[in-house]
Enzyme design. Structure first.
Site, PDB file in Angstrom:
ATOM      1  N   GLU A   1      -9.545  -0.336  -2.227  1.00 30.95           N
ATOM      2  CA  GLU A   1      -9.172   1.045  -1.894  1.00 30.95           C
ATOM      3  C   GLU A   1      -9.164   1.922  -3.147  1.00 30.95           C
ATOM      4  OE1 GLU A   1      -5.666  -0.087   0.287  1.00 30.95           O
ATOM      5  OE2 GLU A   1      -6.979  -1.015   1.786  1.00 30.95           O
TER       6      GLU A   1
ATOM      7  N   GLU B   1     -11.209 -10.264  -1.397  1.00 33.44           N
ATOM      8  CA  GLU B   1     -10.929  -9.500  -0.181  1.00 33.44           C
ATOM      9  C   GLU B   1     -12.214  -8.830   0.305  1.00 33.44           C
ATOM     10  OE1 GLU B   1      -6.470  -8.245  -0.128  1.00 33.44           O
ATOM     11  OE2 GLU B   1      -7.589  -6.708  -1.199  1.00 33.44           O
TER      12      GLU B   1
ATOM     13  N   GLY C   1      -7.659  -4.694   7.011  1.00 34.20           N
ATOM     14  CA  GLY C   1      -7.063  -3.792   7.992  1.00 34.20           C
ATOM     15  C   GLY C   1      -7.850  -3.683   9.287  1.00 34.20           C
TER      16      GLY C   1
ATOM     17  N   LYS D   1       0.849  -1.205   0.000  1.00 35.15           N
ATOM     18  CA  LYS D   1       0.000   0.000   0.000  1.00 35.15           C
ATOM     19  C   LYS D   1       0.884   1.255   0.000  1.00 35.15           C
ATOM     20  CE  LYS D   1      -3.731  -2.702   1.882  1.00 35.15           C
ATOM     21  NZ  LYS D   1      -4.986  -2.761   2.627  1.00 35.15           N
TER      22      LYS D   1
HETATM   23  P1  13P Z   1      -4.643  -6.303   5.460  1.00 29.90           P
HETATM   24  O1  13P Z   1      -3.878  -7.585   5.333  1.00 29.90           O
HETATM   25  O2  13P Z   1      -3.871  -5.201   6.094  1.00 29.90           O
HETATM   26  O3  13P Z   1      -6.009  -6.521   6.065  1.00 29.90           O
HETATM   27  O4  13P Z   1      -4.907  -5.786   3.948  1.00 29.90           O
HETATM   28  C1  13P Z   1      -5.438  -6.651   3.028  1.00 29.90           C
HETATM   29  C2  13P Z   1      -5.343  -6.015   1.698  1.00 29.90           C
HETATM   30  O5  13P Z   1      -6.046  -5.071   1.387  1.00 29.90           O
HETATM   31  C3  13P Z   1      -4.333  -6.555   0.757  1.00 29.90           C
HETATM   32  O6  13P Z   1      -4.543  -6.058  -0.507  1.00 29.90           O
END
Ligand code: 13P
Length: 258
Positions: free
Chosen positions: A97, A172, A178, A12
């Site tokens: 996102e 996801e 997150g 990210k």
């Molecule tokens: P997290 O593992 O921080 O929950 O994020 C998942 C994600 O969006 C991976 O692309």
């Protein structure tokens, strides 16, 4: 096992070039040459060059987190598929996102997937429902639409790359990203078995649908990873937060080895 597991780290918007160099140097010895699992790291664009030189000669692949679909032109702030392909084998597309904060539509994601194929990149194509959709029991409907629209008119070459290995799907659930609240392995497996693979089958045929890797993403860590990988339909993970932690990312990768 027809599908080789894959673990991808989505960094990210974290890591300066110096931070990225440090993280990769620490990770490589633990990840390198672990056979039976494909490994990918996806730093921000600014760190791609530095990370690509550190990964040279290793079996760890590089991915970008996004790209535009046009090859060149007046698109300030964007980067093109051929620019990504200079460094990367993979590109994350349609991450929630991007959809939520930057307004990407299914149609936009579809254009990006087409562009990735045109430049020999392997898309990690992301889908998943919001908390509201999950609570309203709309997961199947939403995920089905995302697969069908995002992958519409995608053509696999019948030879060479046409084995399904040049497309990766990442399921996801947005409420799991997150939050520390991962989906249960059985629920994630069920969504893949009952919606995602059947939708892939409608698009590409049953044989191809069985060869395309489908990852789970959302609060995966060193502790819970094994539970996901013991499910028949889950072929690895797209990891956010834990991909920035050397020990966790290595533990997740080792848990995926078949
Ligand atoms: P997290 O593992 O921080 O929950 O994020 C998942 C994600 O969006 C991976 O692309």
């Amino acid at each position: 096992m027809i599908r080789k597991p894959l673990i991808a780290g989505n960094w990210k918007m974290h890591m300066t070039v110096a931070d990225a160099r440090h993280l990769v140097s620490e990770m490589v010895p633990g990840l390198q040459s672990k056979s039976g699992v494909d490994k990918v790291v996806c730093p921000p664009h600014t760190a791609l060059l530095a990370v690509s030189s550190l990964l040279e000669g290793t079996d760890i692949a590089l991915g970008a987190q996004n790209m535009y679909w046009e090859t060149a032109g007046a698109f300030t702030g964007e980067i093109s598929p051929n620019m990504v392909a200079e460094f990367c084998e993979y590109v994350i597309l349609g991450h929630s996102e991007r959809r939520t904060f930057f307004g990407e539509t299914d149609k936009d994601v579809n254009r990006k997937v087409q562009a990735a194929f045109a430049y020999g990149l392997t898309p990690i194509f992301c889908i998943g429902e919001t908390l509201e959709e999950y609570e309203a029991d709309r997961t199947y409907e939403v995920v089905f639409r995302q697969v069908k629209m995002g992958l519409e008119a995608i053509q696999f070459d019948n030879s060479g790359d046409g084995d399904g290995s040049n497309l990766v799907v990442a399921y996801e659930p947005i409420w799991a990203i997150g939050t520390g609240r991962a989906a249960t392995p059985t629920d994630a497996n069920q969504v893949i078995a009952e919606v995602i693979r059947p939708a892939l089958g409608e698009l590409f045929g049953e044989g191809m649908a069985q060869r395309i890797r489908v990852l789970y993403g959302g609060s995966v860590n060193g502790e819970n990873a094994q539970g996901f990988f013991s499910q028949s339909e889950i072929d690895g993970a797209l990891v956010g937060g834990a991909s920035l932690k050397v020990a966790d990312f290595i533990q997740i990768t080792l848990a995926a080895v078949r």
